[in-house]
Design a protein around this motif. Sequence first.
Motif, PDB file in Angstrom:
ATOM      1  N   MET A 171       0.815  -1.199   0.000  1.00 15.14           N
ATOM      2  CA  MET A 171       0.000   0.000   0.000  1.00 15.14           C
ATOM      3  C   MET A 171       0.860   1.265   0.000  1.00 15.14           C
ATOM      4  N   LEU A 172       1.949   1.257   0.775  1.00 13.00           N
ATOM      5  CA  LEU A 172       2.821   2.425   0.839  1.00 13.00           C
ATOM      6  C   LEU A 172       3.376   2.765  -0.536  1.00 13.00           C
ATOM      7  N   ASN A 173       3.686   1.761  -1.328  1.00 12.87           N
ATOM      8  CA  ASN A 173       4.209   1.990  -2.668  1.00 12.87           C
ATOM      9  C   ASN A 173       3.222   2.758  -3.539  1.00 12.87           C
ATOM     10  N   THR A 174       1.947   2.378  -3.498  1.00 17.19           N
ATOM     11  CA  THR A 174       0.959   3.052  -4.334  1.00 17.19           C
ATOM     12  C   THR A 174       0.692   4.475  -3.849  1.00 17.19           C
ATOM     13  N   LEU A 175       0.830   4.736  -2.547  1.00 19.00           N
ATOM     14  CA  LEU A 175       0.635   6.091  -2.035  1.00 19.00           C
ATOM     15  C   LEU A 175       1.713   7.038  -2.526  1.00 19.00           C
ATOM     16  N   ASN A 176       2.904   6.519  -2.766  1.00 19.92           N
ATOM     17  CA  ASN A 176       4.021   7.363  -3.172  1.00 19.92           C
ATOM     18  C   ASN A 176       4.246   7.399  -4.675  1.00 19.92           C
ATOM     19  N   GLN A 177       3.476   6.621  -5.448  1.00 22.27           N
ATOM     20  CA  GLN A 177       3.614   6.666  -6.896  1.00 22.27           C
ATOM     21  C   GLN A 177       3.129   8.017  -7.402  1.00 22.27           C
ATOM     22  N   LEU A 178       3.877   8.578  -8.314  1.00 22.27           N
ATOM     23  CA  LEU A 178       3.545   9.893  -8.846  1.00 22.27           C
ATOM     24  C   LEU A 178       2.538   9.780  -9.985  1.00 22.27           C
ATOM     25  N   GLN A 179       1.627  10.754 -10.026  1.00 25.37           N
ATOM     26  CA  GLN A 179       0.601  10.810 -11.058  1.00 25.37           C
ATOM     27  C   GLN A 179       0.445  12.255 -11.529  1.00 25.37           C
ATOM     28  N   LEU A 180      -0.229  12.410 -12.660  1.00 21.74           N
ATOM     29  CA  LEU A 180      -0.515  13.754 -13.158  1.00 21.74           C
ATOM     30  C   LEU A 180      -1.260  14.552 -12.102  1.00 21.74           C
ATOM     31  N   LEU A 181      -0.902  15.808 -11.963  1.00 18.16           N
ATOM     32  CA  LEU A 181      -1.483  16.785 -11.048  1.00 18.16           C
ATOM     33  C   LEU A 181      -1.112  16.573  -9.584  1.00 18.16           C
ATOM     34  N   ASP A 182      -0.210  15.630  -9.300  1.00 21.06           N
ATOM     35  CA  ASP A 182       0.296  15.496  -7.927  1.00 21.06           C
ATOM     36  C   ASP A 182       1.124  16.717  -7.576  1.00 21.06           C
ATOM     37  N   VAL A 183       1.035  17.124  -6.330  1.00 22.20           N
ATOM     38  CA  VAL A 183       1.858  18.214  -5.822  1.00 22.20           C
ATOM     39  C   VAL A 183       3.122  17.591  -5.252  1.00 22.20           C
ATOM     40  N   ILE A 184       4.267  18.142  -5.640  1.00 22.83           N
ATOM     41  CA  ILE A 184       5.553  17.580  -5.236  1.00 22.83           C
ATOM     42  C   ILE A 184       6.434  18.677  -4.631  1.00 22.83           C
ATOM     43  N   ALA A 185       7.500  18.237  -3.988  1.00 22.23           N
ATOM     44  CA  ALA A 185       8.542  19.152  -3.536  1.00 22.23           C
ATOM     45  C   ALA A 185       9.867  18.631  -4.067  1.00 22.23           C
ATOM     46  N   LEU A 186      10.764  19.542  -4.378  1.00 20.82           N
ATOM     47  CA  LEU A 186      12.099  19.148  -4.831  1.00 20.82           C
ATOM     48  C   LEU A 186      12.903  18.599  -3.655  1.00 20.82           C
ATOM     49  N   LYS A 187      13.581  17.495  -3.868  1.00 17.97           N
ATOM     50  CA  LYS A 187      14.438  16.919  -2.833  1.00 17.97           C
ATOM     51  C   LYS A 187      15.795  17.616  -2.773  1.00 17.97           C
ATOM     52  N   GLU A 188      16.172  18.240  -3.864  1.00 18.60           N
ATOM     53  CA  GLU A 188      17.494  18.859  -3.960  1.00 18.60           C
ATOM     54  C   GLU A 188      17.383  20.216  -4.642  1.00 18.60           C
ATOM     55  N   PRO A 189      18.292  21.129  -4.349  1.00 18.18           N
ATOM     56  CA  PRO A 189      18.240  22.429  -5.028  1.00 18.18           C
ATOM     57  C   PRO A 189      18.642  22.297  -6.491  1.00 18.18           C
ATOM     58  N   LEU A 190      18.090  23.153  -7.310  1.00 16.46           N
ATOM     59  CA  LEU A 190      18.463  23.250  -8.726  1.00 16.46           C
ATOM     60  C   LEU A 190      18.836  24.711  -8.992  1.00 16.46           C
ATOM     61  N   PRO A 191      20.016  25.128  -8.512  1.00 15.73           N
ATOM     62  CA  PRO A 191      20.393  26.542  -8.595  1.00 15.73           C
ATOM     63  C   PRO A 191      20.457  27.073 -10.027  1.00 15.73           C
ATOM     64  N   GLU A 192      20.765  26.209 -10.978  1.00 12.33           N
ATOM     65  CA  GLU A 192      20.826  26.653 -12.373  1.00 12.33           C
ATOM     66  C   GLU A 192      19.456  27.088 -12.891  1.00 12.33           C
ATOM     67  N   ASN A 193      18.392  26.648 -12.188  1.00 16.03           N
ATOM     68  CA  ASN A 193      17.026  27.040 -12.539  1.00 16.03           C
ATOM     69  C   ASN A 193      16.402  27.954 -11.490  1.00 16.03           C
ATOM     70  N   GLY A 194      17.192  28.369 -10.503  1.00 14.52           N
ATOM     71  CA  GLY A 194      16.699  29.263  -9.468  1.00 14.52           C
ATOM     72  C   GLY A 194      15.749  28.601  -8.487  1.00 14.52           C
ATOM     73  N   LEU A 195      15.855  27.282  -8.306  1.00  7.15           N
ATOM     74  CA  LEU A 195      14.953  26.556  -7.423  1.00  7.15           C
ATOM     75  C   LEU A 195      15.695  25.996  -6.213  1.00  7.15           C
ATOM     76  N   LEU A 196      15.038  26.074  -5.063  1.00  5.53           N
ATOM     77  CA  LEU A 196      15.601  25.568  -3.819  1.00  5.53           C
ATOM     78  C   LEU A 196      15.043  24.188  -3.502  1.00  5.53           C
ATOM     79  N   ALA A 197      15.755  23.428  -2.690  1.00 10.63           N
ATOM     80  CA  ALA A 197      15.202  22.173  -2.171  1.00 10.63           C
ATOM     81  C   ALA A 197      13.953  22.532  -1.385  1.00 10.63           C
TER      82      ALA A 197
END
Length: 96
Positions: free
Chosen positions: A1-27
């Motif tokens: 069950m935990l696996n299906t809860l964490n599977q990503l789908q269209l329109l899911d809200v996510i957070a970045l795990k790591e910064p992407l400074p080249e795109n101006g985004l923070l973790a």
Amino acid sequence: MLNTLNQLQLLDVIALKEPLPENGLLAGQVGTIVELLAPDVYEVDFSDNNGQTYAMLSLHTSQLLKLHYVWILIDRSAVRSDRIRASACRCPAETS
């Protein structure tokens, strides 16, 4: 069950795990999955409070954390009820 809860789908809200400074985004920056591009690769839209997109990137699932806005009880039978109440911050008190 935990696996299906964490599977990503269209329109899911996510957070970045790591910064992407080249795109101006923070973790921790929050975005929305808007397209599946390949297995485990998603197009993610990052928008401001007015809905204006400030970044649109192709990202791998390893870079993303799916956010959940409701309290989900995974397996109540595996944990004593007093431990569940102690670990669930905004859980309403159970009545007997």
